[in-house]
Design a protein around this motif. Sequence first.
Motif, PDB file in Angstrom:
ATOM      1  N   UNK A  62       0.858  -1.189   0.000  1.00 27.94           N
ATOM      2  CA  UNK A  62       0.000   0.000   0.000  1.00 27.94           C
ATOM      3  C   UNK A  62       0.893   1.238   0.000  1.00 27.94           C
ATOM      4  N   UNK A  63       1.468   1.595  -1.162  1.00 30.92           N
ATOM      5  CA  UNK A  63       2.422   2.716  -1.222  1.00 30.92           C
ATOM      6  C   UNK A  63       1.857   4.029  -0.695  1.00 30.92           C
ATOM      7  N   UNK A  64       0.545   4.214  -0.823  1.00 27.46           N
ATOM      8  CA  UNK A  64      -0.076   5.449  -0.338  1.00 27.46           C
ATOM      9  C   UNK A  64      -0.577   5.331   1.096  1.00 27.46           C
ATOM     10  N   UNK A  65      -0.310   4.198   1.744  1.00 27.68           N
ATOM     11  CA  UNK A  65      -0.775   3.976   3.106  1.00 27.68           C
ATOM     12  C   UNK A  65      -2.145   3.313   3.141  1.00 27.68           C
ATOM     13  N   UNK A  66      -2.595   3.000   4.353  1.00 32.18           N
ATOM     14  CA  UNK A  66      -3.923   2.417   4.548  1.00 32.18           C
ATOM     15  C   UNK A  66      -4.828   3.460   5.194  1.00 32.18           C
ATOM     16  N   UNK A  67      -6.127   3.318   4.978  1.00 27.78           N
ATOM     17  CA  UNK A  67      -7.056   4.317   5.516  1.00 27.78           C
ATOM     18  C   UNK A  67      -7.578   3.959   6.898  1.00 27.78           C
ATOM     19  N   UNK A  68      -7.430   2.685   7.304  1.00 25.70           N
ATOM     20  CA  UNK A  68      -7.921   2.264   8.619  1.00 25.70           C
ATOM     21  C   UNK A  68      -7.140   1.037   9.074  1.00 25.70           C
ATOM     22  N   UNK A  69      -7.047   0.877  10.407  1.00 28.34           N
ATOM     23  CA  UNK A  69      -6.324  -0.255  10.990  1.00 28.34           C
ATOM     24  C   UNK A  69      -7.171  -0.881  12.087  1.00 28.34           C
ATOM     25  N   UNK A  70      -7.308  -2.202  12.020  1.00 24.56           N
ATOM     26  CA  UNK A  70      -7.966  -2.973  13.071  1.00 24.56           C
ATOM     27  C   UNK A  70      -6.927  -3.902  13.690  1.00 24.56           C
ATOM     28  N   UNK A  71      -6.634  -3.694  14.962  1.00 21.86           N
ATOM     29  CA  UNK A  71      -5.580  -4.447  15.643  1.00 21.86           C
ATOM     30  C   UNK A  71      -6.202  -5.457  16.600  1.00 21.86           C
ATOM     31  N   UNK A  72      -5.982  -6.749  16.317  1.00 21.59           N
ATOM     32  CA  UNK A  72      -6.518  -7.804  17.165  1.00 21.59           C
ATOM     33  C   UNK A  72      -5.421  -8.607  17.860  1.00 21.59           C
ATOM     34  N   UNK A  73      -4.231  -8.008  18.003  1.00 21.17           N
ATOM     35  CA  UNK A  73      -3.131  -8.742  18.625  1.00 21.17           C
ATOM     36  C   UNK A  73      -2.345  -7.898  19.617  1.00 21.17           C
ATOM     37  N   UNK A  74      -2.174  -6.599  19.361  1.00 21.83           N
ATOM     38  CA  UNK A  74      -1.374  -5.733  20.217  1.00 21.83           C
ATOM     39  C   UNK A  74       0.097  -5.760  19.836  1.00 21.83           C
ATOM     40  N   UNK A  75       0.826  -4.757  20.304  1.00 23.38           N
ATOM     41  CA  UNK A  75       2.251  -4.693  20.040  1.00 23.38           C
ATOM     42  C   UNK A  75       2.622  -4.218  18.658  1.00 23.38           C
ATOM     43  N   UNK A  76       1.681  -3.622  17.937  1.00 22.02           N
ATOM     44  CA  UNK A  76       1.938  -3.209  16.547  1.00 22.02           C
ATOM     45  C   UNK A  76       1.563  -1.743  16.331  1.00 22.02           C
ATOM     46  N   UNK A  77       1.528  -0.966  17.409  1.00 20.59           N
ATOM     47  CA  UNK A  77       1.060   0.407  17.288  1.00 20.59           C
ATOM     48  C   UNK A  77       1.981   1.253  16.410  1.00 20.59           C
ATOM     49  N   UNK A  78       3.271   1.119  16.591  1.00 19.26           N
ATOM     50  CA  UNK A  78       4.205   1.932  15.807  1.00 19.26           C
ATOM     51  C   UNK A  78       4.078   1.652  14.316  1.00 19.26           C
ATOM     52  N   UNK A  79       4.012   0.376  13.968  1.00 21.24           N
ATOM     53  CA  UNK A  79       3.874   0.019  12.550  1.00 21.24           C
ATOM     54  C   UNK A  79       2.543   0.496  11.985  1.00 21.24           C
ATOM     55  N   UNK A  80       1.500   0.425  12.805  1.00 25.42           N
ATOM     56  CA  UNK A  80       0.175   0.848  12.351  1.00 25.42           C
ATOM     57  C   UNK A  80       0.146   2.342  12.060  1.00 25.42           C
ATOM     58  N   UNK A  81       0.667   3.129  12.995  1.00 22.41           N
ATOM     59  CA  UNK A  81       0.668   4.580  12.828  1.00 22.41           C
ATOM     60  C   UNK A  81       1.529   4.976  11.629  1.00 22.41           C
ATOM     61  N   UNK A  82       2.597   4.227  11.404  1.00 26.36           N
ATOM     62  CA  UNK A  82       3.509   4.564  10.310  1.00 26.36           C
ATOM     63  C   UNK A  82       2.856   4.457   8.933  1.00 26.36           C
ATOM     64  N   UNK A  83       1.879   3.570   8.789  1.00 31.27           N
ATOM     65  CA  UNK A  83       1.263   3.357   7.469  1.00 31.27           C
ATOM     66  C   UNK A  83      -0.145   3.935   7.387  1.00 31.27           C
ATOM     67  N   UNK A  84      -0.667   4.487   8.482  1.00 32.42           N
ATOM     68  CA  UNK A  84      -2.035   5.008   8.506  1.00 32.42           C
ATOM     69  C   UNK A  84      -2.056   6.437   7.974  1.00 32.42           C
ATOM     70  N   UNK A  85      -2.793   6.641   6.896  1.00 35.73           N
ATOM     71  CA  UNK A  85      -2.823   7.978   6.297  1.00 35.73           C
ATOM     72  C   UNK A  85      -4.007   8.818   6.750  1.00 35.73           C
ATOM     73  N   UNK A  86      -4.941   8.222   7.488  1.00 40.44           N
ATOM     74  CA  UNK A  86      -6.075   8.971   8.022  1.00 40.44           C
ATOM     75  C   UNK A  86      -6.012   8.914   9.547  1.00 40.44           C
ATOM     76  N   UNK A  87      -5.389   9.885  10.197  1.00 42.62           N
ATOM     77  CA  UNK A  87      -5.199   9.864  11.652  1.00 42.62           C
ATOM     78  C   UNK A  87      -6.509   9.607  12.404  1.00 42.62           C
ATOM     79  N   UNK A  88      -6.405   8.750  13.408  1.00 43.49           N
ATOM     80  CA  UNK A  88      -7.568   8.465  14.240  1.00 43.49           C
ATOM     81  C   UNK A  88      -8.334   7.230  13.835  1.00 43.49           C
ATOM     82  N   UNK A  89      -8.164   6.769  12.603  1.00 42.96           N
ATOM     83  CA  UNK A  89      -8.947   5.603  12.165  1.00 42.96           C
ATOM     84  C   UNK A  89      -8.180   4.318  12.480  1.00 42.96           C
ATOM     85  N   UNK A  90      -8.011   4.111  13.767  1.00 42.53           N
ATOM     86  CA  UNK A  90      -7.350   2.913  14.262  1.00 42.53           C
ATOM     87  C   UNK A  90      -8.110   2.428  15.478  1.00 42.53           C
ATOM     88  N   UNK A  91      -8.322   1.124  15.551  1.00 42.18           N
ATOM     89  CA  UNK A  91      -9.028   0.527  16.686  1.00 42.18           C
ATOM     90  C   UNK A  91      -8.281  -0.724  17.111  1.00 42.18           C
TER      91      UNK A  91
END
Length: 306
Positions: free
Chosen positions: A207-236
Amino acid sequence: MRAMAYREYGQPQDLELMDLPTPKVAPGTVLIRVEHASVNPVDWKVLSGGLDEMLDVVFPVVPGWDVAGTVEAVGPDAPEFAVGDRVAAYARKDFVHGGTYAEFVSAPATSVAHIPDDVETSTAAGLPLVGLTALRTLEALNVTADDTLLIHAASGGVGHIAAQLAAELGATVIGTAAESNHAKLSELGVTPVSYGEGLTERLGHLAPDGVTAVADFVGGVLDQSVAVLKEPGRIASVADPGVLEHGGRFIWVRPDGPRLQTLLHKISEGRLRVSIDSVYPLEQAAEAMEHSQRGASGKILIDVAG
């Protein structure tokens, strides 16, 4: 009634087969004769005392919040159900005591759903917690067909349900998983990616342009998630409250009979499936929990009626 229970916080091997009183049937509740329960990681986390600051506990505790079976009795003012109905529920209560690793469990009528005739009880038992968690997460993220959604642990219990629901919405779904589960994700319409070191770079290629949303069902991946999330706040996340610092949502699923009914109908219509890893008899509930601790490729069930 026969039940697997524990007298104090501990480990799976502390579960004992006990003869406990059958739960009473309060107004607005139903008593369910349990055919199958399912094991979720929260079961052994509660057993270890990991949620003691959040939930009151009354020992001995029967673990388990997922159930499928038949209605044994109906309390006053629960007209939606009748004795003999096949039902499923996410039977979590406001305190920890009477769970689903038992012959009977009571549940508020608002948490209970009818099982369609063409859905196996075992399948229904694996759905409530993971299905409602997946649905609540996607609703919190407002996922649509315009989204590129990253799901962490996409082949796990919650993740494989969320992946199917998101794909049905038309979203482009990328899912992290071990390589041994990549084929499973591809069958669900998900683009798989291996987790671990180098994840951010691999996601950048997908996803060269990033992802628009992140759903985390494991934990420990916050840094990687924020790094590729192009729409701030759309993470759960269901595992990392740190998402709150980034405008995200920390998800704690609620019992919800009507939403569970919707998911069961999706199974009946062939639009959703529950992956079953293994089935244990009630007396082997400790082994089932230990299996969950090691990890599983689908839902772990407990056959109470068998």
